[in-house]
Design a protein around this motif. Sequence first.
Motif, PDB file in Angstrom:
ATOM      1  N   GLN A  90       0.821  -1.201   0.000  1.00  0.00           N
ATOM      2  CA  GLN A  90       0.000   0.000   0.000  1.00  0.00           C
ATOM      3  C   GLN A  90       0.860   1.259   0.000  1.00  0.00           C
ATOM      4  OE1 GLN A  90      -2.693  -0.065   3.329  1.00  0.00           O
ATOM      5  NE2 GLN A  90      -4.348  -0.942   2.137  1.00  0.00           N
ATOM      6  N   LEU A  91       0.720   2.057  -1.062  1.00  0.00           N
ATOM      7  CA  LEU A  91       1.300   3.399  -1.033  1.00  0.00           C
ATOM      8  C   LEU A  91       0.385   4.334  -0.264  1.00  0.00           C
ATOM      9  CD1 LEU A  91       2.602   3.870  -4.689  1.00  0.00           C
ATOM     10  CD2 LEU A  91       3.809   2.956  -2.707  1.00  0.00           C
ATOM     11  N   ALA A  92      -0.903   4.195  -0.503  1.00  0.00           N
ATOM     12  CA  ALA A  92      -1.908   5.003   0.187  1.00  0.00           C
ATOM     13  C   ALA A  92      -3.107   4.117   0.454  1.00  0.00           C
ATOM     14  CB  ALA A  92      -2.306   6.213  -0.668  1.00  0.00           C
ATOM     15  N   GLN A  93      -3.435   3.916   1.729  1.00  0.00           N
ATOM     16  CA  GLN A  93      -4.553   3.044   2.069  1.00  0.00           C
ATOM     17  C   GLN A  93      -5.888   3.689   1.758  1.00  0.00           C
ATOM     18  OE1 GLN A  93      -4.562   2.240   6.239  1.00  0.00           O
ATOM     19  NE2 GLN A  93      -4.712   4.384   6.848  1.00  0.00           N
ATOM     20  N   GLY A  94      -5.901   4.986   1.623  1.00  0.00           N
ATOM     21  CA  GLY A  94      -7.124   5.676   1.263  1.00  0.00           C
ATOM     22  C   GLY A  94      -7.995   5.975   2.464  1.00  0.00           C
ATOM     23  N   VAL A  95      -8.468   7.219   2.556  1.00  0.00           N
ATOM     24  CA  VAL A  95      -9.377   7.593   3.628  1.00  0.00           C
ATOM     25  C   VAL A  95     -10.660   6.790   3.465  1.00  0.00           C
ATOM     26  CG1 VAL A  95     -10.338   9.523   2.300  1.00  0.00           C
ATOM     27  CG2 VAL A  95     -10.449   9.551   4.798  1.00  0.00           C
ATOM     28  N   GLN A  96     -11.265   6.395   4.580  1.00  0.00           N
ATOM     29  CA  GLN A  96     -12.410   5.493   4.541  1.00  0.00           C
ATOM     30  C   GLN A  96     -13.608   6.118   3.824  1.00  0.00           C
ATOM     31  OE1 GLN A  96     -12.593   2.317   5.366  1.00  0.00           O
ATOM     32  NE2 GLN A  96     -14.720   2.231   4.721  1.00  0.00           N
ATOM     33  N   TYR A  97     -13.789   7.423   3.983  1.00  0.00           N
ATOM     34  CA  TYR A  97     -14.917   8.111   3.349  1.00  0.00           C
ATOM     35  C   TYR A  97     -14.363   9.159   2.384  1.00  0.00           C
ATOM     36  CZ  TYR A  97     -17.395   5.851   7.181  1.00  0.00           C
ATOM     37  OH  TYR A  97     -17.885   4.919   8.062  1.00  0.00           O
ATOM     38  N   TYR A  98     -13.860   8.682   1.260  1.00  0.00           N
ATOM     39  CA  TYR A  98     -13.241   9.584   0.285  1.00  0.00           C
ATOM     40  C   TYR A  98     -14.251  10.609  -0.218  1.00  0.00           C
ATOM     41  CZ  TYR A  98     -11.109  11.172  -4.086  1.00  0.00           C
ATOM     42  OH  TYR A  98     -10.614  11.951  -5.102  1.00  0.00           O
ATOM     43  N   ASN A  99     -15.486  10.162  -0.521  1.00  0.00           N
ATOM     44  CA  ASN A  99     -16.477  11.087  -1.059  1.00  0.00           C
ATOM     45  C   ASN A  99     -16.851  12.161  -0.035  1.00  0.00           C
ATOM     46  OD1 ASN A  99     -17.713   9.185   0.577  1.00  0.00           O
ATOM     47  ND2 ASN A  99     -19.105   8.427  -1.005  1.00  0.00           N
ATOM     48  N   THR A 100     -16.893  11.805   1.249  1.00  0.00           N
ATOM     49  CA  THR A 100     -17.188  12.815   2.265  1.00  0.00           C
ATOM     50  C   THR A 100     -16.025  13.791   2.413  1.00  0.00           C
ATOM     51  OG1 THR A 100     -18.508  11.156   3.448  1.00  0.00           O
ATOM     52  CG2 THR A 100     -17.953  13.163   4.639  1.00  0.00           C
ATOM     53  N   LEU A 101     -14.790  13.299   2.314  1.00  0.00           N
ATOM     54  CA  LEU A 101     -13.626  14.192   2.338  1.00  0.00           C
ATOM     55  C   LEU A 101     -13.723  15.230   1.225  1.00  0.00           C
ATOM     56  CD1 LEU A 101     -10.682  15.105   2.949  1.00  0.00           C
ATOM     57  CD2 LEU A 101      -9.927  13.222   1.488  1.00  0.00           C
ATOM     58  N   VAL A 102     -14.073  14.794   0.028  1.00  0.00           N
ATOM     59  CA  VAL A 102     -14.207  15.724  -1.096  1.00  0.00           C
ATOM     60  C   VAL A 102     -15.263  16.776  -0.797  1.00  0.00           C
ATOM     61  CG1 VAL A 102     -14.914  15.912  -3.512  1.00  0.00           C
ATOM     62  CG2 VAL A 102     -13.365  14.079  -2.813  1.00  0.00           C
ATOM     63  N   LYS A 103     -16.396  16.355  -0.233  1.00  0.00           N
ATOM     64  CA  LYS A 103     -17.470  17.302   0.069  1.00  0.00           C
ATOM     65  C   LYS A 103     -17.087  18.256   1.191  1.00  0.00           C
ATOM     66  CE  LYS A 103     -20.154  16.008  -3.116  1.00  0.00           C
ATOM     67  NZ  LYS A 103     -20.389  16.927  -4.265  1.00  0.00           N
ATOM     68  N   VAL A 104     -16.291  17.794   2.151  1.00  0.00           N
ATOM     69  CA  VAL A 104     -15.807  18.680   3.216  1.00  0.00           C
ATOM     70  C   VAL A 104     -14.970  19.802   2.618  1.00  0.00           C
ATOM     71  CG1 VAL A 104     -14.175  18.783   5.138  1.00  0.00           C
ATOM     72  CG2 VAL A 104     -15.930  17.015   5.104  1.00  0.00           C
ATOM     73  N   LYS A 105     -14.086  19.457   1.697  1.00  0.00           N
ATOM     74  CA  LYS A 105     -13.254  20.494   1.066  1.00  0.00           C
ATOM     75  C   LYS A 105     -14.089  21.406   0.163  1.00  0.00           C
ATOM     76  CE  LYS A 105      -8.645  18.542   1.309  1.00  0.00           C
ATOM     77  NZ  LYS A 105      -7.367  18.419   0.598  1.00  0.00           N
ATOM     78  N   GLU A 106     -15.045  20.824  -0.550  1.00  0.00           N
ATOM     79  CA  GLU A 106     -15.892  21.634  -1.428  1.00  0.00           C
ATOM     80  C   GLU A 106     -16.779  22.593  -0.634  1.00  0.00           C
ATOM     81  OE1 GLU A 106     -16.577  18.911  -5.434  1.00  0.00           O
ATOM     82  OE2 GLU A 106     -18.162  19.057  -3.928  1.00  0.00           O
ATOM     83  N   ALA A 107     -17.093  22.259   0.607  1.00  0.00           N
ATOM     84  CA  ALA A 107     -17.956  23.123   1.408  1.00  0.00           C
ATOM     85  C   ALA A 107     -17.346  24.502   1.615  1.00  0.00           C
ATOM     86  CB  ALA A 107     -18.245  22.465   2.760  1.00  0.00           C
ATOM     87  N   LEU A 108     -16.019  24.584   1.627  1.00  0.00           N
ATOM     88  CA  LEU A 108     -15.345  25.868   1.804  1.00  0.00           C
ATOM     89  C   LEU A 108     -14.741  26.397   0.511  1.00  0.00           C
ATOM     90  CD1 LEU A 108     -13.455  25.468   5.214  1.00  0.00           C
ATOM     91  CD2 LEU A 108     -15.556  26.734   4.765  1.00  0.00           C
ATOM     92  N   CYS A 109     -14.225  25.495  -0.326  1.00  0.00           N
ATOM     93  CA  CYS A 109     -13.487  25.916  -1.516  1.00  0.00           C
ATOM     94  C   CYS A 109     -14.313  25.658  -2.777  1.00  0.00           C
ATOM     95  CB  CYS A 109     -12.146  25.180  -1.590  1.00  0.00           C
ATOM     96  SG  CYS A 109     -11.182  25.259  -0.061  1.00  0.00           S
ATOM     97  N   ASP A 110     -13.662  25.677  -3.917  1.00  0.00           N
ATOM     98  CA  ASP A 110     -14.344  25.433  -5.178  1.00  0.00           C
ATOM     99  C   ASP A 110     -14.592  23.939  -5.352  1.00  0.00           C
ATOM    100  OD1 ASP A 110     -11.615  25.095  -5.206  1.00  0.00           O
ATOM    101  OD2 ASP A 110     -11.416  25.436  -7.343  1.00  0.00           O
ATOM    102  N   LYS A 111     -15.440  23.602  -6.332  1.00  0.00           N
ATOM    103  CA  LYS A 111     -15.788  22.215  -6.588  1.00  0.00           C
ATOM    104  C   LYS A 111     -14.582  21.426  -7.071  1.00  0.00           C
ATOM    105  CE  LYS A 111     -20.765  22.301  -7.487  1.00  0.00           C
ATOM    106  NZ  LYS A 111     -21.053  21.246  -6.507  1.00  0.00           N
ATOM    107  N   LEU A 112     -14.547  20.158  -6.681  1.00  0.00           N
ATOM    108  CA  LEU A 112     -13.460  19.275  -7.074  1.00  0.00           C
ATOM    109  C   LEU A 112     -13.937  18.283  -8.120  1.00  0.00           C
ATOM    110  CD1 LEU A 112     -11.979  18.633  -3.512  1.00  0.00           C
ATOM    111  CD2 LEU A 112     -11.054  20.105  -5.293  1.00  0.00           C
TER     112      LEU A 112
END
Length: 472
Positions: A90-112
């Motif tokens: 494993q280089l990156a095991q990946g955050v368990q809730y990747y889609n929620t992470l994206v939405k957390v960042k989008e809540a403040l910044c621009d869309k991803l």
Amino acid sequence: MSGLMNDALSYFSNQLSGFSTNTFKIMPQGKTSGIVSGDILTINLPSNSIMDLKSFQLHLAATVDGTTARLPNGIQSLIQRVEILAGGVQLAQGVQYYNTLVKVKEALCDKLCNPVAGHPDIIRNGNPLDGTDIGAGVTTAEPTPGAFLAATDSPFVIDRWEGFLGSAAPRYLDLSLLPDVQIRLYMASNNVLTASATNAAGAGLVLAQGSNVFTDPSTGVTPATYSVSNVFATCELISLADVSYDNMLTEMMAQQSFLEVPFKAYYSFSQGHNGSSRFQVSSQSIDRIWSAWQYNGGVKPGPDSTGRKYPYTAQSAPIPVLGYAPNPLVESKHASGEEKYTAAWECFQQPVRGMEMQYQLNGAMIPQTPLTSSELLPFSGHNLPPGKYVNDELTMAQYLKSNFVQCLRLNMAGSEDGRILSGIDSRSANLQGLLNTTGTTFIADEPYNSFIVVETTATVRILPGRAISVIS
């Protein structure tokens, strides 16, 4: 003297000879259609080539079934987890809730997501591929290709990634130095979709979050499901005829016996919150802490100024966003009549009015004094990643009602641009963290979960003989 001359006054050009580039199509292992919730999509990257990691794109078609069912905001919401492996390591095991992470960042910044092919918005009553009505209160399979696309087309794309693919440096990675690299994409649950008994935008939507326009999907509504098809990936590969690149790698390997590739790694913690939430992380560089709040009680029908609420763990109806038509309760930046909807799992709400928040890291209070809800927005804006700013379309009412996310920076501002690891090093002793709220009492029948994401910088060390080690 010439070395001090500004570029605007200098006459020069540089040339990189022998450079060539091409884009290649990669088919996933196993099935390419009929991919549903819980499936794993596996893609092997080309070996013995130099790849632009940020060029990796996943192309797909997606349909939904259910009563007035709809795809989510951003087609990347269908991805629950992104895992990167090299030779089985494993280089990156990946955050368990990747889609929620994206939405957390989008809540403040621009869309991803791609603004055209990324299905950026929930569409209340329209097929996003041809604009036709999807029908009210009926079981649908949308979006169908319609008049503009063939059934074999892949109209949606995921082309912006968090984690290794979007942050590894250098972005042009020589894959011949690593064992075979594999990407595993874990498909999300059907709860990221929305379903409702009607598609009307009537007078009920003038109340905050809606009152009775979107029927509770637990009554008389067939839950939505999705299916992904026509899947393939593309990436850009380059070649260099000049041997200077190979000579540079050979020299660096001889001097320090390894090459380093830093990238962003994330760890998520989700738990019920009643004044304090705990988390702990071991990392060589803890750069930021993101926090968000998800409602986890029963369905609240409204109507009132707080609006309809759905638990984030279940599939919801579309929830109108404050400030968009036809909701006149708050000052709007969208007087043109634009509509916008969200879903329960990505609706980050202020749990209660009057709350104050503060982090406690290994006993140290950050910030020094607790911040009120309104103070958290400018505080978070100052702590965003380089080049990111608070979305200029966001209002304070929207922030408190559907975008209530906080960001705490722990590394030196701008250090990531220079690949400098300046965050907290907690490898000798795990960082013990607390997210504390004070100043108010949480309502017993309206519980909230805290969703905490710890952003770190990990490093892949490339050793001779295509061996690797990962420093988290």
